[in-house]
Design a protein around this motif. Structure first.
Motif: not given
Length: 572
Positions: A38-40, A45-47, A68-70
């Motif tokens: 979920w956080v990925a 999306c924010l990127a 996403a990996a972060m």
């Protein structure tokens, strides 16, 4: 044998049966944490939100995959911390939860991709760049997925090392001590490998690879036939030792005929002195050698003497030094030296110490010999630095008054965010002035401008004879990149955005840092007037500093157009 293996199927907890069922369905390398996913998804999306400069589809995919990996790592960490504080074991998610995630991911990523395309299109329009086409941008999600899987696999490899080490240590010490020791060991070893072996190895390889370019000479660049340039007749610096960028600086530039034609009258031939990385063993020796050659050529007898701190590979910004010579009517001397082989954006990250040492050594050597001469026989002393060159140039001075006392004019262009004096002037700017164009102490000595062809603020206040001017673009990643972006929203993203930055660019913890980091190598890939390309602004900057007698706005426009046309031709 673990207790759960001794229970019958009916006696085993539902969570354990569900987890085992999932393990039979999916290979281990395809199993992911739902909270982490979920956080990925959120970070991916924010990127797609706009950054400073336009990107291609594959490059956008790289940034999104990295984000996403972060995000996945942060999500897994957060879930683990919550379980530890709640004293609850890990539970396998229901099938319905994964179905909800995939449905949400499909909608969210599609929306992010469409919005990202829209923002990239607007950003390219803003900078006068052609659209790359939608087909190329559709590669972004595939590239993002590839980088995400790769980086997560690397993280899992480290976790496997941690578990194996903890298991081995637990035979000799307690389980908790084993986990703590193995975790610390993995972190330390990873950091040492990343910074001391992998990172240093990559930088050393890049330096050696780029050093080979110093053996090359660009087409049309030949040794000078005049004694007024290093590497020419009477010079103690061999032409071969200047390096590729040094030979470009010495072998190019406006000729005395070009200058005479521009001014419509006879002018002097400019002097250029340069020491390459191979010309002497260290910074002090190179500085002394370059200034020896400058003095031999008569550089201290000219009206203007310019000290240039180069960028990265020894590049001297041609538009700036050419504009300076046109404004000085050839009655000028320029001295510079090389301190690295790396590209400018990479030097910003890893070569700061050599830039500092080089900038201080060269200016101190010039200033010492300049100050020995009677005041009436001294040329006007000026300083120039762009990008990391501005950082090196700053290190020769202690502050605003020192700049004014020891130089007649200073032009710093595209300063990195970590520049000591730049940060001091910006952080202590006058109330109400924005970070993208600050006003420092009513502009009495130091001023900042995005477009120096117009009035440089504060236009209503007097500006002394000894002037310091910083040129910076709101879309220049070199100026705004800082590790503080990880967790701190800067003023330039609190205040109204600059004219060449989309209003939709917002600060997002962690994400914005990686986005601006990714912008660094793109800084020179945009048209003049944006990013890290200051071609036309150099002319206006030097006009504001030198104020040459009899110089007209028409000459400024003609010279600016001449340099822009040449820059466009070189890029083409």
């Amino acid at each position: 044998m673990r207790t759960e293996h001794l229970l019958t199927h009916a006696e085993q907890p539902v969570a354990v049966r569900r987890a085992r069922s999932a393990s039979r369905t999916w290979p281990r390398w395809l199993r992911y944490s739902l909270p982490g996913s979920w956080v990925a998804l959120l970070f991916a999306c924010l990127a797609f939100t706009p950054s400073l400069l336009p990107r291609s589809g594959p490059f956008q995919g790289f940034v999104s995959g990295l984000s996403a990996a972060m995000g996945y790592g942060l999500g897994c960490l957060g879930a683990w911390l919550w379980r530890e504080f709640a004293d609850r074991p890990a539970r396998a998610p229901r099938r319905l939860a994964w179905q909800g995630f995939f449905a949400t991911a499909l909608v969210a990523l599609t929306g992010a991709l469409l919005l990202g395309w829209h923002w990239q299109h607007r950003l390219r329009e803003l900078m006068g760049m052609p659209s790359p086409g939608r087909a190329g941008y559709l590669l972004a999600p595939f590239v993002a997925a590839a980088f995400f899987f790769l980086l997560v696999a690397v993280g899992r490899g480290l976790r496997a090392v941690f578990r194996a080490l903890a298991t081995r240590l637990s035979r000799h010490i307690g389980p908790r001590a084993a986990r703590a020791t193995s975790g610390l060991a993995v972190v330390v070893i990873t950091a040492l490998v990343a910074s001391g072996v992998l990172w240093d190895g990559l930088i050393a390889t890049a330096d050696r690879t780029l050093a080979v370019q110093d053996l090359m000479t660009d087409e049309g660049v030949i040794p000078p036939r005049t004694a007024l340039r290093s590497g020419g007749p009477g010079s103690s610096i061999p032409w071969e030792s200047l390096g590729r960028e040094g030979r470009n600086f010495i072998g190019r530039g406006p000729s005395v005929d070009d200058l005479s034609q521009f001014h419509g009258t006879a002018v002097k031939e400019p002097i250029r002195a340069y020491a390459g990385y191979a010309s002497a063993p260290d910074a002090e020796a190179r500085a002394a050698l370059a200034v020896d050659d400058l003095e031999r050529a008569g550089g201290f007898d000219r009206e203007y003497l310019l000290v240039v701190t180069t960028t990265g590979s020894g590049w001297v910004v041609p538009e700036s030094v050419d504009a300076f010579e046109y404004l000085a009517r050839g009655d000028s001397a320029i001295v510079a030296m090389q301190y690295s082989h790396l590209w400018s954006w990479l030097s910003v990250l890893v070569d700061q110490e050599r830039a500092r040492e080089s900038g201080r050594a060269l200016f101190d050597e010039v200033y010492e010999r300049w100050s020995r001469r009677p005041p009436s026989q001294r040329p006007k002393l000026l300083v120039f630095g762009e990008s990391l060159g501005s950082y090196g140039g700053e290190t020769a001075f202690s502050g605003e008054r020192d700049l004014a006392n020891r130089a007649d004019g200073v032009l710093f262009v595209g300063p990195p965010n970590f520049n000591t004096l730049y940060r001091a002037f910006t952080d202590h700017r006058d109330a109400g002035s924005p970070e993208v164009e600050p006003v420092y102490r009513n502009g009495r000595i130091v001023r900042f401008s995005r477009r120096p062809g117009s009035d440089i603020p504060p236009a209503s206040e007097p500006w002394g004879d000894s002037r310091v001017l910083y040129l910076l673009h709101p879309s220049d990643p070199i100026t705004w990149w800082s590790p503080r972006l990880l967790v701190h929203r800067p003023d330039w993203l609190r205040e109204p955005r600059g004219a060449d930055v989309l209003g939709q660019m917002v600060w997002i913890p962690f994400v914005t840092f990686w986005q601006v980091t990714a912008d660094l190598p793109l800084g020179m890939e945009v048209p003049a007037g944006y990013g890290h390309v200051y071609t036309g602004e150099h002319v206006d900057g030097w006009v504001a500093l030198l104020r040459p007698e009899g110089w007209s706005p028409d000459q400024t426009a003609r010279l600016r157009q001449l340099l822009l046309a040449r820059d466009a031709s070189n890029r083409g």
